[in-house]
Design a protein around this motif. Structure first.
Motif, short mmCIF file in Angstrom:
data_model
loop_
_atom_site.label_atom_id
_atom_site.label_comp_id
_atom_site.label_asym_id
_atom_site.label_seq_id
_atom_site.Cartn_x
_atom_site.Cartn_y
_atom_site.Cartn_z
N THR A 123 29.02 36.82 59.51
CA THR A 123 28.29 35.95 60.43
C THR A 123 28.93 34.56 60.45
OG1 THR A 123 26.65 35.46 58.70
CG2 THR A 123 26.07 37.15 60.31
N MET A 124 28.65 33.74 59.46
CA MET A 124 29.14 32.36 59.45
C MET A 124 30.65 32.28 59.38
SD MET A 124 25.88 32.40 58.54
CE MET A 124 25.90 32.85 56.84
N HIS A 125 31.27 32.96 58.42
CA HIS A 125 32.72 32.86 58.28
C HIS A 125 33.45 33.41 59.50
CE1 HIS A 125 32.95 32.26 53.63
NE2 HIS A 125 32.27 31.31 54.25
N LYS A 126 32.92 34.48 60.07
CA LYS A 126 33.52 35.03 61.29
C LYS A 126 33.46 34.00 62.42
CE LYS A 126 33.02 38.87 64.55
NZ LYS A 126 32.24 40.08 64.86
N GLN A 127 32.33 33.33 62.54
CA GLN A 127 32.16 32.31 63.58
C GLN A 127 33.10 31.13 63.35
OE1 GLN A 127 30.25 32.82 66.20
NE2 GLN A 127 30.69 30.86 67.13
N VAL A 128 33.23 30.68 62.10
CA VAL A 128 34.13 29.57 61.79
C VAL A 128 35.56 29.93 62.16
CG1 VAL A 128 35.17 28.25 59.89
CG2 VAL A 128 32.69 28.55 59.98
N ARG A 129 35.99 31.13 61.81
CA ARG A 129 37.36 31.55 62.14
C ARG A 129 37.57 31.67 63.65
NH1 ARG A 129 36.15 34.94 57.62
NH2 ARG A 129 37.27 34.18 55.80
N LYS A 130 36.53 32.07 64.36
CA LYS A 130 36.62 32.22 65.82
C LYS A 130 36.70 30.84 66.50
CE LYS A 130 33.92 34.06 69.67
NZ LYS A 130 32.64 34.70 69.99
N GLU A 131 35.87 29.91 66.07
CA GLU A 131 35.81 28.60 66.69
C GLU A 131 36.95 27.69 66.28
OE1 GLU A 131 31.97 26.98 65.78
OE2 GLU A 131 30.93 28.36 67.12
N HIS A 132 37.45 27.87 65.08
CA HIS A 132 38.49 26.99 64.53
C HIS A 132 39.58 27.86 63.93
CE1 HIS A 132 35.52 23.78 64.96
NE2 HIS A 132 34.67 24.57 64.35
N THR A 133 40.50 28.30 64.74
CA THR A 133 41.53 29.24 64.27
C THR A 133 42.39 28.68 63.14
OG1 THR A 133 43.00 28.55 66.06
CG2 THR A 133 41.64 30.51 66.45
N GLU A 134 42.50 27.36 63.06
CA GLU A 134 43.29 26.75 62.00
C GLU A 134 42.52 26.61 60.69
OE1 GLU A 134 41.16 23.34 63.99
OE2 GLU A 134 41.98 25.26 64.60
N ASN A 135 41.24 26.93 60.73
CA ASN A 135 40.40 26.82 59.54
C ASN A 135 40.42 28.15 58.79
OD1 ASN A 135 38.70 25.72 57.70
ND2 ASN A 135 37.03 25.35 59.12
N SER A 136 40.28 28.07 57.48
CA SER A 136 40.31 29.30 56.69
C SER A 136 39.28 29.25 55.56
CB SER A 136 41.72 29.52 56.12
OG SER A 136 42.10 28.40 55.34
N PRO A 137 38.03 29.59 55.89
CA PRO A 137 37.04 29.67 54.81
C PRO A 137 37.44 30.79 53.86
CG PRO A 137 36.14 30.60 56.82
CD PRO A 137 37.48 30.01 57.17
N PRO A 138 36.93 30.77 52.64
CA PRO A 138 37.29 31.84 51.71
C PRO A 138 36.83 33.19 52.23
CG PRO A 138 35.41 30.60 50.89
CD PRO A 138 35.92 29.87 52.11
N VAL A 139 37.49 34.22 51.78
CA VAL A 139 37.06 35.58 52.09
C VAL A 139 36.04 35.96 51.02
CG1 VAL A 139 37.76 37.99 52.26
CG2 VAL A 139 39.23 36.18 53.20
N LEU A 140 34.90 36.44 51.45
CA LEU A 140 33.86 36.90 50.54
C LEU A 140 33.69 38.40 50.73
CD1 LEU A 140 31.17 34.12 51.04
CD2 LEU A 140 32.99 34.20 49.34
N ASP A 141 34.18 39.14 49.76
CA ASP A 141 34.00 40.59 49.78
C ASP A 141 32.78 40.88 48.92
OD1 ASP A 141 34.24 43.31 49.99
OD2 ASP A 141 36.02 43.47 48.72
N VAL A 142 31.67 41.20 49.57
CA VAL A 142 30.39 41.37 48.88
C VAL A 142 30.05 42.84 48.79
CG1 VAL A 142 27.92 40.81 48.92
CG2 VAL A 142 29.60 39.11 49.69
N THR A 143 29.74 43.28 47.59
CA THR A 143 29.32 44.66 47.36
C THR A 143 27.87 44.64 46.89
OG1 THR A 143 31.56 45.27 46.72
CG2 THR A 143 29.78 46.78 46.07
#
Length: 184
Positions: A101-121
């Motif tokens: 949700t949030m990280h996907k939106q951040v990457r979509k809106e700001h292609t130069e931004n790179s929030p951490p990848v959160l692999d949640v199990t």
């Protein structure tokens, strides 16, 4: 680092300490002439320098400062992304859905931004494991955000956070367990 995070760091420093502390941190970091805005992405070195000097000034480790700041960020993050949240979500649900949700939106809106990848199990209804992946090495920020989410959802007394690796690595594993109240 996205400008909105640095602007929130400025506010954090000013509320926890004072404005002159922020000015000193900017000077010590060699960025006193920079005017931050919320739409620009700045070099990660800025935040490293600011937190490093804050650590030296306060005697509090950089990791602990990241955690405190992460906790502080949550109300603003929840406000910024409220349109992506579901009302039935609580702490564990929020963590589980952050990446898509949030990280996907951040990457979509700001292609130069790179929030951490959160692999949640999700291990079960009351437990999950986060694998935080980022060359920024700010796992402490993620731990603080989890604490902040628990406070936000009024579950702070039920959420237990156990980093199972060093919080300053590129790959950090964090186990989050919810202990339900009696009768639930």
């Amino acid at each position: 680092m996205h400008g909105s995070i640095i602007i929130l760091l400025k506010r954090y420093v000013q509320t926890q300490y004072d404005h002159s502390t922020w000015v000193t941190l900017m000077e010590l970091s060699g960025i006193s002439k920079v005017e931050f805005d919320h739409k620009t992405v700045y070099p990660d070195e800025y935040i490293y320098a600011l937190v490093g000097h804050a650590s030296a000034m306060t005697g509090v480790s950089a990791g602990e400062l990241h955690e405190r700041f992460g906790e502080y960020l949550v109300p603003d993050l929840m406000y910024m992304y409220q349109r992506l949240l579901r009302p039935e979500w609580k702490t564990l649900d929020m963590i589980e859905h952050t990446e898509l949700t949030m990280h996907k939106q951040v990457r979509k809106e700001h292609t130069e931004n790179s929030p951490p990848v959160l692999d949640v199990t999700r291990i079960g209804p009351n437990e999950l494991v986060i694998e935080y992946v980022s060359d920024r090495r700010m796992g402490g920020l993620a731990v603080g955000i989890v604490r902040g989410l628990a406070n936000y959802y009024d579950e702070a007394d039920q959420i237990h956070i156990i980093p199972t690796t060093s919080e300053d690595g590129e790959h950090v594993n964090i186990r989050v367990r919810r202990i339900p109240p009696r009768g639930e």
